[in-house]
Write an enzyme that holds these catalytic residues in place. Structure first.
Site, PDB file in Angstrom:
ATOM      1  N   GLU A  89     115.422  19.461 -49.425  1.00  0.00           N
ATOM      2  CA  GLU A  89     116.633  19.618 -50.243  1.00  0.00           C
ATOM      3  C   GLU A  89     116.559  18.952 -51.615  1.00  0.00           C
ATOM      4  O   GLU A  89     117.379  18.102 -51.946  1.00  0.00           O
ATOM      5  CB  GLU A  89     117.842  19.069 -49.473  1.00  0.00           C
ATOM      6  CG  GLU A  89     118.048  19.739 -48.127  1.00  0.00           C
ATOM      7  CD  GLU A  89     119.265  19.200 -47.361  1.00  0.00           C
ATOM      8  OE1 GLU A  89     119.898  18.243 -47.839  1.00  0.00           O
ATOM      9  OE2 GLU A  89     119.566  19.745 -46.286  1.00  0.00           O
ATOM     10  N   ASN A 129     111.360  22.187 -47.593  1.00  0.00           N
ATOM     11  CA  ASN A 129     112.437  22.683 -46.719  1.00  0.00           C
ATOM     12  C   ASN A 129     113.781  22.605 -47.442  1.00  0.00           C
ATOM     13  O   ASN A 129     114.068  21.607 -48.113  1.00  0.00           O
ATOM     14  CB  ASN A 129     112.467  21.776 -45.470  1.00  0.00           C
ATOM     15  CG  ASN A 129     113.317  22.308 -44.337  1.00  0.00           C
ATOM     16  OD1 ASN A 129     113.106  23.428 -43.884  1.00  0.00           O
ATOM     17  ND2 ASN A 129     114.268  21.512 -43.861  1.00  0.00           N
ATOM     18  N   HIS A 152     121.198  27.456 -41.864  1.00  0.00           N
ATOM     19  CA  HIS A 152     122.512  27.048 -41.320  1.00  0.00           C
ATOM     20  C   HIS A 152     123.492  28.126 -41.766  1.00  0.00           C
ATOM     21  O   HIS A 152     124.050  28.078 -42.856  1.00  0.00           O
ATOM     22  CB  HIS A 152     122.931  25.671 -41.844  1.00  0.00           C
ATOM     23  CG  HIS A 152     122.098  24.555 -41.317  1.00  0.00           C
ATOM     24  ND1 HIS A 152     122.126  24.196 -39.983  1.00  0.00           N
ATOM     25  CD2 HIS A 152     121.219  23.735 -41.916  1.00  0.00           C
ATOM     26  CE1 HIS A 152     121.282  23.177 -39.800  1.00  0.00           C
ATOM     27  NE2 HIS A 152     120.717  22.882 -40.955  1.00  0.00           N
ATOM     28  N   GLU A 178     116.142  25.405 -39.112  1.00  0.00           N
ATOM     29  CA  GLU A 178     117.325  24.690 -38.601  1.00  0.00           C
ATOM     30  C   GLU A 178     118.464  25.651 -38.283  1.00  0.00           C
ATOM     31  O   GLU A 178     119.626  25.404 -38.607  1.00  0.00           O
ATOM     32  CB  GLU A 178     117.818  23.660 -39.637  1.00  0.00           C
ATOM     33  CG  GLU A 178     116.754  22.704 -40.110  1.00  0.00           C
ATOM     34  CD  GLU A 178     117.275  21.623 -41.069  1.00  0.00           C
ATOM     35  OE1 GLU A 178     118.502  21.443 -41.177  1.00  0.00           O
ATOM     36  OE2 GLU A 178     116.435  20.973 -41.705  1.00  0.00           O
ATOM     37  N   ASP A 211     121.508  27.762 -37.042  1.00  0.00           N
ATOM     38  CA  ASP A 211     122.682  27.801 -36.167  1.00  0.00           C
ATOM     39  C   ASP A 211     123.677  28.810 -36.733  1.00  0.00           C
ATOM     40  O   ASP A 211     123.641  29.114 -37.923  1.00  0.00           O
ATOM     41  CB  ASP A 211     123.325  26.425 -35.919  1.00  0.00           C
ATOM     42  CG  ASP A 211     123.470  25.551 -37.148  1.00  0.00           C
ATOM     43  OD1 ASP A 211     123.564  26.093 -38.271  1.00  0.00           O
ATOM     44  OD2 ASP A 211     123.496  24.319 -36.991  1.00  0.00           O
TER      45      ASP A 211
HETATM   46  C1  XIL Z   1     121.778  16.586 -39.424  1.00  0.00           C
HETATM   47  C2  XIL Z   1     121.755  16.156 -37.966  1.00  0.00           C
HETATM   48  O1  XIL Z   1     121.826  17.316 -37.167  1.00  0.00           O
HETATM   49  C3  XIL Z   1     122.929  15.248 -37.668  1.00  0.00           C
HETATM   50  O2  XIL Z   1     122.828  14.725 -36.366  1.00  0.00           O
HETATM   51  C4  XIL Z   1     122.971  14.106 -38.688  1.00  0.00           C
HETATM   52  O3  XIL Z   1     124.137  13.336 -38.477  1.00  0.00           O
HETATM   53  C5  XIL Z   1     122.964  14.647 -40.093  1.00  0.00           C
HETATM   54  O4  XIL Z   1     121.829  15.476 -40.278  1.00  0.00           O
HETATM   55  N1  XIL Z   1     119.889  19.591 -43.100  1.00  0.00           N
HETATM   56  C6  XIL Z   1     118.842  18.889 -42.554  1.00  0.00           C
HETATM   57  C7  XIL Z   1     119.034  18.194 -41.257  1.00  0.00           C
HETATM   58  O5  XIL Z   1     117.725  18.936 -43.080  1.00  0.00           O
HETATM   59  O6  XIL Z   1     118.237  17.044 -41.165  1.00  0.00           O
HETATM   60  C8  XIL Z   1     120.488  17.856 -41.008  1.00  0.00           C
HETATM   61  O7  XIL Z   1     120.588  17.307 -39.700  1.00  0.00           O
HETATM   62  C9  XIL Z   1     121.353  19.077 -41.175  1.00  0.00           C
HETATM   63  C10 XIL Z   1     121.234  19.615 -42.589  1.00  0.00           C
END
Ligand code: XIL
Length: 371
Positions: free
Chosen positions: A173, A214, A251, A281, A283
């Site tokens: 990021e 990423n 996400h 990641e 969801d």
């Molecule tokens: C999130 C975790 O899922 C949580 O448990 C934590 O509190 C915050 O981070 N982008 C990312 C991940 O790269 O590492 C993040 O994970 C979600 C957003």
């Protein structure tokens, strides 16, 4: 948010897969010293599972995991049955690994490595350089001191896990949605060159790991952020910086999301740089999807299926990781994070809170089978 309670109990339970030996050894242990659970199919690769379908499709299928959930034996059992890739959800982040300058605490990450190796799972390391979940002491540093701290963190961490981590998210990021270096990252003040420096340090520390950039919101083919990321990665490749892949977090926000065909184009665009593309990641929160509960879950399945199909249609797309195991374990079950996606409940993962398979599980399985 981070759940720390229950560590003592977890310590006991982890004995079942050899993590005590791991702790005593002070690092990653050789495979033969990792005990077997005995009752489990070692690879979990048989039968009607996501990991069997993914292996057939020559893709990795992963989940983010945390040691504090292992108390319930169902959690490790289902994790190893369904997935052949594991990402530490929090335990390889800077705050966890180097909470004080020069004091490295690898225990959580080591436990996940041991579990992954025992169950024939690949491990994606997440993440070396990120503005968030940073140890507080880093935020007080600037200039050369910050650069030195970053390089030491990358070096020590990648060295410790050398031979055990297949892919590292080296930088996470770096850009904001306008495609500028983010204002809320201390690393931005070092200039964009910090990114190349981090990758070079990671390669020197672990020559075998595949190194990834990423980010989120780079799934649409030509948004300012996708374009800035593409130009960054192109420049890194042209400069000979060791970069092997791009991770698209995925996400999903169903209120504004690119079509499956747009995502395919994005994957192909990054692939022209000679990079692996991974979905890192994923969801799919249903809270703001209109309709009945059943309609929401059906729409969720279609969205996820579209992503998996897009990945399947691009050879460079080598893996798909979901950001947690069941809806109970999702970061979006936490009210603070859930707000990012509007009104919940979001129920964003493949399994329900009782580990039952949701329609989206069937959708992903079908897409992995080319349907
Ligand atoms: C999130 C975790 O899922 C949580 O448990 C934590 O509190 C915050 O981070 N982008 C990312 C991940 O790269 O590492 C993040 O994970 C979600 C957003």
């Amino acid at each position: 948010m981070l759940r720390r309670s229950g560590w003592a109990r977890i310590g006991r339970n982890f004995g079942q897969f050899g993590a005590i030996a791991l702790l005593l050894s002070g690092g990653c242990v050789p495979r033969e010293s990792i005990s077997s659970t005995g009752s489990e199919t070692p690879s979990g690769a048989d039968g009607d599972t996501l990991r069997a379908a993914a292996a057939e499709a020559q893709r990795f299928i992963g989940a983010a995991a945390a040691t504090w959930f292992f108390e319930n034996p169902e959690y490790p059992r289902v994790l190893a049955r369904e997935f052949d890739s594991l990402t530490p959800e929090n335990e390889m982040k800077w705050y966890a690994i180097e909470p004080e300058a020069g004091r490295f605490t690898f225990e959580g990450g080591d436990k996940l490595v041991a579990f992954a190796e025992e169950h024939g799972m690949r491990l994606r390391g997440h993440t070396l350089v990120w503005h968030s979940q940073l140890a507080p002491w880093v935020k007080d540093l600037t200039g050369d001191a910050l650069r030195a701290a970053m390089l030491r963190h990358v070096t020590e961490t990648a060295k410790h896990y050398s031979g055990h981590v297949k892919q590292w998210d080296v930088v996470n990021e770096a850009f904001d949605n306008a495609g500028q270096l983010r204002a809320d990252s201390p690393f931005s003040a070092l200039g964009v060159g910090y990114i190349a420096e981090a990758f070079r340090a990671a390669r020197a520390a672990d020559p075998a790991a595949e190194l990834f950039y990423n980010d989120y919101d780079i799934e649409a083919p030509t948004s300012p952020k996708t374009n800035a990321t593409f130009e960054l990665l192109k420049g890194l490749k042209e400069a000979g910086v060791p970069l092997d892949g791009v991770g698209l977090q995925m996400h999903i926000d169903p209120r504004a999301w690119p079509s499956a065909d747009d995502m395919r184009q994005t994957f192909e665009r990054f692939a022209t740089l000679g990079l692996h593309v991974e979905i890192t990641e994923m969801d799919v929160p249903v809270g703001e999807i209109p309709g009945t509960a059943a309609e929401k879950l059906a729409a969720q399945s279609e969205l996820a299926r579209g992503v998996v199909r897009a990945c399947m249609s691009v050879p460079a797309c080598t893996g798909i990781t979901f950001w947690g195991l069941t809806d109970r374990h999702s970061w979006l079950s936490n009210a603070e994070w859930a707000k990012l996606r509007g009104n919940g409940p979001h129920l964003p993962l493949l399994l329900d809170e009782q580990y039952g398979k949701k329609p989206v599980y069937a959708g992903v399985l079908a897409a992995l089978r080319g349907k």
